[in-house]
Design a protein around this motif. Sequence first.
Motif, PDB file in Angstrom:
ATOM      1  N   VAL B 273     122.243  60.163  48.246  1.00 10.90           N
ATOM      2  CA  VAL B 273     123.062  59.733  47.110  1.00 10.90           C
ATOM      3  C   VAL B 273     122.788  58.253  46.931  1.00 10.90           C
ATOM      4  CG1 VAL B 273     125.375  59.591  46.191  1.00 10.90           C
ATOM      5  CG2 VAL B 273     124.803  61.384  47.797  1.00 10.90           C
ATOM      6  N   GLY B 274     121.886  57.911  46.063  1.00 12.51           N
ATOM      7  CA  GLY B 274     121.578  56.485  45.910  1.00 12.51           C
ATOM      8  C   GLY B 274     120.400  56.298  44.998  1.00 12.51           C
ATOM      9  N   ARG B 275     119.873  55.114  45.082  1.00  9.02           N
ATOM     10  CA  ARG B 275     118.823  54.692  44.166  1.00  9.02           C
ATOM     11  C   ARG B 275     117.572  55.554  44.286  1.00  9.02           C
ATOM     12  NH1 ARG B 275     116.937  48.890  45.958  1.00  9.02           N
ATOM     13  NH2 ARG B 275     117.578  49.813  47.842  1.00  9.02           N
ATOM     14  N   ARG B 276     117.269  56.033  45.484  1.00  4.53           N
ATOM     15  CA  ARG B 276     116.065  56.853  45.651  1.00  4.53           C
ATOM     16  C   ARG B 276     116.401  58.335  45.632  1.00  4.53           C
ATOM     17  NH1 ARG B 276     111.698  54.306  47.172  1.00  4.53           N
ATOM     18  NH2 ARG B 276     111.968  52.055  47.111  1.00  4.53           N
ATOM     19  N   GLY B 277     117.617  58.667  45.273  1.00  3.50           N
ATOM     20  CA  GLY B 277     117.989  60.073  45.261  1.00  3.50           C
ATOM     21  C   GLY B 277     118.698  60.424  43.977  1.00  3.50           C
ATOM     22  N   LEU B 278     119.950  60.841  44.115  1.00  8.73           N
ATOM     23  CA  LEU B 278     120.710  61.327  42.974  1.00  8.73           C
ATOM     24  C   LEU B 278     120.787  60.334  41.819  1.00  8.73           C
ATOM     25  CD1 LEU B 278     123.697  63.215  44.591  1.00  8.73           C
ATOM     26  CD2 LEU B 278     121.933  64.125  43.101  1.00  8.73           C
ATOM     27  N   SER B 279     121.176  59.101  42.126  1.00  4.55           N
ATOM     28  CA  SER B 279     121.362  58.122  41.048  1.00  4.55           C
ATOM     29  C   SER B 279     120.039  57.748  40.387  1.00  4.55           C
ATOM     30  CB  SER B 279     122.024  56.856  41.585  1.00  4.55           C
ATOM     31  OG  SER B 279     123.367  57.109  41.851  1.00  4.55           O
ATOM     32  N   GLY B 280     118.988  57.693  41.194  1.00  4.97           N
ATOM     33  CA  GLY B 280     117.693  57.290  40.667  1.00  4.97           C
ATOM     34  C   GLY B 280     117.040  58.356  39.801  1.00  4.97           C
ATOM     35  N   GLU B 281     117.607  59.564  39.826  1.00  8.66           N
ATOM     36  CA  GLU B 281     116.989  60.634  39.037  1.00  8.66           C
ATOM     37  C   GLU B 281     117.827  61.026  37.842  1.00  8.66           C
ATOM     38  OE1 GLU B 281     115.974  63.781  41.741  1.00  8.66           O
ATOM     39  OE2 GLU B 281     114.804  62.406  42.972  1.00  8.66           O
ATOM     40  N   LYS B 282     118.773  60.162  37.494  1.00 12.81           N
ATOM     41  CA  LYS B 282     119.585  60.442  36.309  1.00 12.81           C
ATOM     42  C   LYS B 282     118.695  60.430  35.079  1.00 12.81           C
ATOM     43  CE  LYS B 282     124.054  58.606  37.678  1.00 12.81           C
ATOM     44  NZ  LYS B 282     124.903  57.423  37.587  1.00 12.81           N
ATOM     45  N   GLU B 283     119.137  61.159  34.082  1.00 15.96           N
ATOM     46  CA  GLU B 283     118.319  61.272  32.892  1.00 15.96           C
ATOM     47  C   GLU B 283     118.381  60.004  32.041  1.00 15.96           C
ATOM     48  OE1 GLU B 283     117.513  64.605  29.464  1.00 15.96           O
ATOM     49  OE2 GLU B 283     119.319  64.741  30.683  1.00 15.96           O
ATOM     50  N   SER B 284     119.574  59.411  31.991  1.00 17.94           N
ATOM     51  CA  SER B 284     119.764  58.280  31.089  1.00 17.94           C
ATOM     52  C   SER B 284     119.151  56.988  31.640  1.00 17.94           C
ATOM     53  CB  SER B 284     121.253  58.072  30.870  1.00 17.94           C
ATOM     54  OG  SER B 284     121.471  56.807  30.294  1.00 17.94           O
ATOM     55  N   VAL B 285     118.436  56.285  30.778  1.00 15.24           N
ATOM     56  CA  VAL B 285     117.847  55.002  31.157  1.00 15.24           C
ATOM     57  C   VAL B 285     118.958  53.994  31.466  1.00 15.24           C
ATOM     58  CG1 VAL B 285     116.321  53.134  30.442  1.00 15.24           C
ATOM     59  CG2 VAL B 285     115.943  55.441  29.584  1.00 15.24           C
ATOM     60  N   GLU B 292     121.161  50.292  39.861  1.00 14.34           N
ATOM     61  CA  GLU B 292     120.384  49.326  40.642  1.00 14.34           C
ATOM     62  C   GLU B 292     119.009  49.166  40.006  1.00 14.34           C
ATOM     63  OE1 GLU B 292     120.332  50.390  44.777  1.00 14.34           O
ATOM     64  OE2 GLU B 292     122.381  49.676  45.047  1.00 14.34           O
ATOM     65  N   GLU B 293     118.354  48.078  40.334  1.00 15.29           N
ATOM     66  CA  GLU B 293     116.999  47.805  39.832  1.00 15.29           C
ATOM     67  C   GLU B 293     116.934  47.896  38.299  1.00 15.29           C
ATOM     68  OE1 GLU B 293     114.131  49.269  43.334  1.00 15.29           O
ATOM     69  OE2 GLU B 293     115.151  50.891  42.285  1.00 15.29           O
ATOM     70  N   THR B 294     117.797  47.150  37.652  1.00 18.36           N
ATOM     71  CA  THR B 294     117.935  47.191  36.198  1.00 18.36           C
ATOM     72  C   THR B 294     116.601  46.984  35.479  1.00 18.36           C
ATOM     73  OG1 THR B 294     120.078  46.213  36.545  1.00 18.36           O
ATOM     74  CG2 THR B 294     119.246  46.201  34.305  1.00 18.36           C
ATOM     75  N   VAL B 295     115.920  45.911  35.858  1.00 21.68           N
ATOM     76  CA  VAL B 295     114.715  45.533  35.119  1.00 21.68           C
ATOM     77  C   VAL B 295     113.629  46.596  35.255  1.00 21.68           C
ATOM     78  CG1 VAL B 295     112.907  43.797  34.924  1.00 21.68           C
ATOM     79  CG2 VAL B 295     115.264  43.100  35.347  1.00 21.68           C
ATOM     80  N   LYS B 296     113.487  47.131  36.470  1.00 24.15           N
ATOM     81  CA  LYS B 296     112.454  48.130  36.713  1.00 24.15           C
ATOM     82  C   LYS B 296     112.626  49.328  35.776  1.00 24.15           C
ATOM     83  CE  LYS B 296     111.882  51.578  39.979  1.00 24.15           C
ATOM     84  NZ  LYS B 296     112.225  52.111  41.290  1.00 24.15           N
ATOM     85  N   HIS B 297     113.858  49.786  35.671  1.00 23.45           N
ATOM     86  CA  HIS B 297     114.103  50.969  34.844  1.00 23.45           C
ATOM     87  C   HIS B 297     113.882  50.678  33.372  1.00 23.45           C
ATOM     88  CE1 HIS B 297     115.303  53.684  37.924  1.00 23.45           C
ATOM     89  NE2 HIS B 297     116.165  52.812  38.423  1.00 23.45           N
ATOM     90  N   LEU B 298     114.284  49.489  32.917  1.00 21.29           N
ATOM     91  CA  LEU B 298     114.113  49.163  31.497  1.00 21.29           C
ATOM     92  C   LEU B 298     112.640  49.050  31.146  1.00 21.29           C
ATOM     93  CD1 LEU B 298     116.984  46.600  30.922  1.00 21.29           C
ATOM     94  CD2 LEU B 298     116.857  48.964  30.168  1.00 21.29           C
ATOM     95  N   ILE B 299     111.881  48.387  32.020  1.00 21.15           N
ATOM     96  CA  ILE B 299     110.464  48.188  31.717  1.00 21.15           C
ATOM     97  C   ILE B 299     109.721  49.524  31.738  1.00 21.15           C
ATOM     98  CG2 ILE B 299     108.326  47.207  32.659  1.00 21.15           C
ATOM     99  CD1 ILE B 299     109.927  44.675  33.231  1.00 21.15           C
ATOM    100  N   ASN B 300     110.012  50.351  32.730  1.00 25.58           N
ATOM    101  CA  ASN B 300     109.376  51.672  32.763  1.00 25.58           C
ATOM    102  C   ASN B 300     109.729  52.485  31.530  1.00 25.58           C
ATOM    103  OD1 ASN B 300     108.005  51.267  35.095  1.00 25.58           O
ATOM    104  ND2 ASN B 300     109.529  52.250  36.409  1.00 25.58           N
ATOM    105  N   ALA B 301     110.991  52.408  31.116  1.00 26.23           N
ATOM    106  CA  ALA B 301     111.417  53.150  29.939  1.00 26.23           C
ATOM    107  C   ALA B 301     110.641  52.681  28.717  1.00 26.23           C
ATOM    108  CB  ALA B 301     112.904  52.972  29.724  1.00 26.23           C
ATOM    109  N   ALA B 302     110.413  51.371  28.643  1.00 26.84           N
ATOM    110  CA  ALA B 302     109.664  50.821  27.508  1.00 26.84           C
ATOM    111  C   ALA B 302     108.207  51.280  27.567  1.00 26.84           C
ATOM    112  CB  ALA B 302     109.741  49.310  27.519  1.00 26.84           C
ATOM    113  N   ALA B 303     107.636  51.235  28.765  1.00 28.39           N
ATOM    114  CA  ALA B 303     106.223  51.584  28.916  1.00 28.39           C
ATOM    115  C   ALA B 303     105.977  53.035  28.545  1.00 28.39           C
ATOM    116  CB  ALA B 303     105.782  51.325  30.353  1.00 28.39           C
ATOM    117  N   PHE B 304     106.921  53.917  28.845  1.00 28.74           N
ATOM    118  CA  PHE B 304     106.719  55.332  28.555  1.00 28.74           C
ATOM    119  C   PHE B 304     107.442  55.768  27.295  1.00 28.74           C
ATOM    120  CE2 PHE B 304     105.923  54.981  33.108  1.00 28.74           C
ATOM    121  CZ  PHE B 304     104.659  55.540  33.167  1.00 28.74           C
ATOM    122  N   GLY B 305     108.034  54.826  26.569  1.00 29.84           N
ATOM    123  CA  GLY B 305     108.715  55.140  25.322  1.00 29.84           C
ATOM    124  C   GLY B 305     109.832  56.151  25.496  1.00 29.84           C
ATOM    125  N   GLU B 306     110.595  55.992  26.560  1.00 33.28           N
ATOM    126  CA  GLU B 306     111.678  56.937  26.823  1.00 33.28           C
ATOM    127  C   GLU B 306     112.778  56.790  25.796  1.00 33.28           C
ATOM    128  OE1 GLU B 306     113.437  57.557  30.804  1.00 33.28           O
ATOM    129  OE2 GLU B 306     111.677  56.457  31.509  1.00 33.28           O
TER     130      GLU B 306
END
Lengths: 608, 347
Positions: B273-285, B292-306
């Motif tokens: 239950v955490g960043r590398r598990g349940l929370s990290g696999e949520k659908e919403s950006v 956690e890791e706000t910037v990482k998720h935003l940049i990846n979302a931008a790169a893949f046009g999520e």
Amino acid sequence: MAKNEEKCIVYMNGRILGYVKDGVAYANEIRKGRRNGLLSGEINVSYVNKLNEVHINADSGRVRKPYIIVEDGKSKLTEELLVKLRNKEIDFGYLIRRGIIEYLDAEEEENTDVAMKESDITKNTTHLEVDPAGIFGFTLSTAPYLEHNSAPRHGMSANFIKQSQGVFATNFNLRFESRSYVLFYPQAPLVQTSVYKSVGMQRHPSGQNFVVALSTYYGYNMGDAVVVNKAAVDRGLGRSMYYKMYADEERRYPGGQKDSFKIPPATAEGYLGEHAYAKLGDDGLIEPETKVLEGDVLIGKVAPPRFLEESIGESGLQEKLRDDSSVLKPSENGVVDSVIVTESTGATRVVKVRVRGLRVPEVGDKFASRHGQKGVIAYVVPQEDMPFTEQGVVPDLLLNPHGIPQRLTFGHLLEELAGKSAAMTGKIVDGTAFTGKGSDRVEEYGKILESFGFNKMGNETFYDGITGKRFKATIFNGLVYYNRLYHMVSNKLQVRSKGPVQILTHQPTEGKARQGGLRFGEMERDVLVGYGASLLVKERLLDQSDKGTVLVCKNCGNIGYRDYIKRVDVCPICGGSDLAAVEISYAFKLLLDEIKSMHIFPKIKMKG
Amino acid sequence: MAKKENMFEISAGEPVGVIAAQSLGEPATQMVLKAFHFAGLKSEIATAGLPRFVEIVDAKKKPATPFTYIAVDKSIAKDEQKLIRLAKKISEIKVSDISRRIVEEFSKGTIILRLDFEKLEANELTAKVVASKIEKLTKLSCTLEGMDVRITAGTRNIKQIRNMAVQLNKMTINGIDGAGRAAVREDPKTKELQLITDNSSLSGLLDVEGIDAYNIYTNDIFEEYRVFGVEAARNAIITELEKLLHESEISVSRRHLELLADAMTADGDVKNVGRRGLSGEKESVFARAAYEETVKHLINAAAFGESDPMQGVTENILMGKQIMLGTGRVELAVKKEDIAKSKKEKK
């Protein structure tokens, strides 16, 4: 390093000084020199067995404590010297100079074997405590019967003593402290300690002797709540005055401009309205003994505008001014006590206004005895409803007895008993720690009480003030020295319905000084989510926080604006004019802006 | 009866996850204070309280104090001597447990293992047995010189010899790989004799003759997952949590634990239950970025046009929309305007 293996390193103030063969003997030699006056008494030396090192310390900032030197199992402070000391033939300095008492620091203490009492001295004893009560700090030492209280309460007790209202300085009328509290009828405690007496605390005490009964009162004193007698409060129990100072200065600015104390003209920027300045005199300062309320101006001041361009008015002659008056803080009120005009070191005029406000004990005010027993007033009971004794004595304060056993503050009970006997004899009782056995003390005070016709354990028959019925059980009561602490509701009370918001986030401000709200945090949010109260979540977090309406382009999903001149909505990105008004959290708009600042292009897609 | 049953049914839109999280989270804060209150027999000092709770929820690969209770076949259950023999058979003895030192002779291409006589005695082994065992395992020639075993590495490469020496140290001479030390104990409940080990190796133990393969218990969730699969892992999570909460005298409804275990094992894999598990696999950006890791998720979302479907709680609160839980779950199937429209069409 092998060379020095058997040698002992000597450090002086943390730096290596050299080596000696026998560290213990060397350290003892230094001590000997210190005791016979060859070396300064401020030097401390310690031999660290684990490291085979000698540490000599002679620098500043070490906390040190005096001990009586013991040699060959005998205290050097002999009976003979004590007699001389009592007759004032010699003083404390003499004992230090003669090597009878020495000061040790924390490091040297590691090398000692200190006896608490003279009878505890053994072959190995090196020192004797001057007084066993010396293990307590200064503040705590003013409290009695410390040896009967539990250690965690000691820390709390010392804190409460520091927070107590009293007479902080006898010239308080001439002082302009930024805030201060003065107790109306301070009393010297009935139970004092040697430290309390020797520092002269009786001359400016910080509390009063309360008649305390250990009794519940219809559930009003559950937990740490206390119930006080209204008649006692009306007679001045715990009453105090709160002084707050407002200061301002006529500052000079580069370019020859200057602040000036006066009633600001209505044209000044930030003018508060005529009524706010109504109480000011012609000089722009408030008169002493004026009643002031929240929002009243105390010092009228005008300042030159903040930016240079504004100062050059259209006519070129009349300068625009800025109102920079000192206003009484929100939710405060009182009477102007004193106004002074002086000069600062920079030859500018300084005004200090002291406002005073009466603080009568009320529901929510905090009190504490000297045993770490704090309590908040939960009910101010009319005297006729208070329980009373056969003699008609009505307690000032009712303390819930459940608060005693768990916290192990038996000193409180002992003080109650001692206070009661002291009140009867009119003689102050000594309660210095470790000066007597608890059971002996109980007996002593009990005998005094018995001689005055009381129960020797301090219990008395009480009658309920409401029903008039006699309580089946007898109730323990006595006199305890209580401090009124400076945490008072009237200075903390705060409410907000609508009010100021932060510029950046458009969310409500935080803190009493800014009329702020109370944070509805993450966990509070989770609770509402847990109830499934979806609209309540929205109301708290959006409608009553940072709701904002933005125009979103239906074509490209960007935030646009309305051109009120052309009367059209504009999307600055795609140039379209088909925009929809959407209610979002302003913080979300900020988030989108920040995302854009990191070269990510967010778009809002809308349903339908 | 049917009515009573319906009373307990969860209504549609009830935020069970949030309630489960709060129901587990609140006692967890209390456990901080109680963490060191439990003690037992020497062999039974297992991690308890908050550290163990964190261990389970974080889906740690190996518990800090793994152990296994092994029931034995009824035929030998009463015979303590036989059990002791069985324990010896299982007990894992590594080279490092019986040696004093390992000397590498790079120039000669040999490794010398100096055995400790006392340790050998204690484990009822002889140098001869050890040497033959090493020979069998490494397939290298070993010669015995007193208490020294000389192993010919067959190479003079320094790196290879060093690797060999390291591996040699970890080599199991006796017992089952990863089983740990075994001892005999009495089950406090049934008063029957059983074995206890300070490690877990279900796969190895199941094949051992004389043990009751249906009555093995281990606190190692991942070992159960490897041997028996996710369903077993899910049950293990629940039993472990239940045991832990019971020990801490905390009562939490089993449904909350079941929900947690289900969420952790829903993918057929044990997730934390955490960043590398349940929370990290949520659908919403936004929900991921808010954790956690706000910037990482935003940049990846931008790169893949999520794009964010805006179905969860966090993202809707962030935007200021009504959340789709509880009272916000329900929607009108037919809108008012549509009814009006259809009426018009009828006319």
